[in-house]
Design an enzyme around this catalytic site. Structure first.
Site, PDB file in Angstrom:
ATOM      1  N   PHE A  12       0.821  -1.213   0.000  1.00  0.00           N
ATOM      2  CA  PHE A  12       0.000   0.000   0.000  1.00  0.00           C
ATOM      3  C   PHE A  12       0.858   1.268   0.000  1.00  0.00           C
ATOM      4  CE2 PHE A  12      -2.689  -3.144   2.170  1.00  0.00           C
ATOM      5  CZ  PHE A  12      -3.952  -2.909   1.624  1.00  0.00           C
ATOM      6  N   ASP A  13       0.568   2.173  -0.920  1.00  0.00           N
ATOM      7  CA  ASP A  13       1.047   3.547  -0.780  1.00  0.00           C
ATOM      8  C   ASP A  13       0.257   4.185   0.371  1.00  0.00           C
ATOM      9  OD1 ASP A  13       2.223   6.134  -1.552  1.00  0.00           O
ATOM     10  OD2 ASP A  13       0.200   6.586  -2.267  1.00  0.00           O
ATOM     11  N   MET A  14       0.740   5.317   0.876  1.00  0.00           N
ATOM     12  CA  MET A  14       0.054   5.946   2.006  1.00  0.00           C
ATOM     13  C   MET A  14      -0.701   7.212   1.610  1.00  0.00           C
ATOM     14  SD  MET A  14       1.567   7.116   5.726  1.00  0.00           S
ATOM     15  CE  MET A  14       2.255   8.698   5.246  1.00  0.00           C
TER      16      MET A  14
END
Length: 219
Positions: A12-14
């Site tokens: 996951f990117d944030m």
């Protein structure tokens, strides 16, 4: 190749993917511009989305017409401002919390792969839940940041899974480029900026309704 039922891991990117923090960065950058006696253009702000701190500050200096601004001083001030704003809590992107918790409940490995430095990521993790990630890769912990593939390759290596069997979830052109170059299956969910069409990248308007079955069906 992903299995029929689940990916080997979800990466996951944030900012802009899990939490609506790009707006917070925008506020902080605008505040820094005022402090510098200028005004940040919308064009420059959008160009910064998903980029590393050095790249963002280069755009900042160019936009303000102040090429000699002190990098370290600006970064220190910006970091403090963002940390203060993050500490007030972060809003989840639609469907993001449900997907993350579903991944964790199913026992599928998860990584947070962000261009944000560790100090700020730790503040964000108070909202995201550090327990929801097996690995956290931050922008100041890799030699080359997004759009380089190193962050995603690093996350897969730390998890001990083949990157080609992972799904990376991103919202920015820089992040998508990084994940594609790393060899992951990529799900793009645009947030603050439009994404160019990239062969093989799956695009959805939000993460609402996305679960492990949906991720497993991506190729």
């Amino acid at each position: 190749m992903l299995s029929a039922t689940r990916p080997a891991a979800v990466l996951f990117d944030m900012d802009g993917t899990l939490v609506d923090s790009e707006k917070i960065w925008g506020v902080a950058l605008e505040d820094l511009a005022v402090r510098a006696g200028g005004r940040l253009s919308t064009r420059a702000r959008l160009a910064m989305v998903g980029t590393s701190m050095p790249a963002s500050m280069a755009l900042f200096r160019e936009d303000l017409g102040q090429p000699d601004r002190p990098y370290a001083e600006d970064v220190a001030w910006l970091t403090e401002r963002v940390a203060d704003l993050f500490a007030g809590g972060l809003a989840w992107r639609p469907g993001a919390r449900e997907l993350l918790l579903g991944v964790r409940a199913a026992g599928v490995p998860a990584a947070l792969v962000t261009s944000t430095e560790r100090r700020l990521a730790e503040v964000a993790l108070k909202t995201l839940g550090a327990e929801n990630f097996d690995v956290v890769v931050c922008g100041d912990e890799v030699r080359a940041q997004k759009p380089d593939p190193e962050p995603y390759r690093t996350a897969a290596a730390l998890l001990g899974v083949p990157i080609r069997d992972c799904v990376a979830i991103e919202d920015s052109p820089s992040g998508v480029t990084s994940a594609v170059a790393a060899g992951a299956v990529v799900l793009a969910v645009p947030s603050d900026v439009a994404l160019p069409s990239v062969a093989g990248v799956h695009v959805r308007s939000s993460l609402v309704g996305v679960d492990l079955e949906v991720l497993a069906g991506l190729r």
